[in-house]
Design an enzyme around this catalytic site. Structure first.
Site: not given
Ligand code: PNS
Length: 167
Positions: A19, A43, A92, A130
């Site tokens: 990150h 989560k 990744r 993570s």
């Molecule tokens: O580190 P992660 O868990 O992969 O992050 C995922 C994250 C938080 C970036 C993604 O779940 C997100 O953007 N959530 C916000 C809700 C949202 O906008 N959802 C629509 C995505 S198309």
């Protein structure tokens, strides 16, 4: 001249060196970078939101154009509200691609002026997540070099706390 403001979103449970590599490179590309932690990620995190923010603030403090925030709801709405033009994601491996493409396309459909930019992860971090760091630490393996030192310490403390609670 308009400010180029980018978001680096995620759960950061906890922030890894992978990150941090993406955050540092984003900081070199954009005027301002907001690292944004989703409040509503579905989560059950190991670290509380406050703990994740503290760890991020600590490791991002040397980066003068980076700030750390939380957001609720849709990421693109948050981007519009804070006048960010770009969402930066790390890629990744091919396995990330399908999900990230789906999110990027959906986000563009929701807000076509918010662009998603992908940075290929550093080769050293291509296998890092993570979840894998937490699993290694939980099973007694060394996570040195995978997360910042301050995070390594917090991880050891958190897992020791958990062990005490389950005895
Ligand atoms: O580190 P992660 O868990 O992969 O992050 C995922 C994250 C938080 C970036 C993604 O779940 C997100 O953007 N959530 C916000 C809700 C949202 O906008 N959802 C629509 C995505 S198309």
């Amino acid at each position: 001249m308009s400010v180029r403001r980018a978001l680096v979103p995620g759960s950061f449970d906890p922030v890894t060196n992978g990150h941090l590599d993406i955050i540092e490179r984003a900081a070199g590309l954009f005027d301002e970078v907001r690292v944004v932690v989703a409040r509503n990620a579905s989560k059950s995190p190991l670290f509380s939101l406050d703990e994740r923010l503290e760890m991020l603030q600590d490791v991002c403090s040397p980066l003068k154009n980076v700030t750390v925030h939380t957001f609720d709801g849709l990421l693109v709405q948050y981007a519009i509200d804070c006048k960010a033009q770009v969402i930066v994601k790390g890629l990744r491996a091919v396995s990330d691609f399908e999900y990230e493409l789906q999110m990027a396309l959906m986000n563009r459909r929701l807000a076509d002026r918010v662009e998603t930019v992908f940075l290929m992860t550093g080769a050293d971090y291509s296998y890092l997540s993570s979840n894998i760091v937490k699993e290694i630490a939980r099973l007694g393996g060394a996570v040195e070099g995978l997360v910042p030192e301050s995070v390594e310490k917090r991880l050891r403390q958190k897992l020791a706390e958990q062990r005490r609670e389950t005895v």
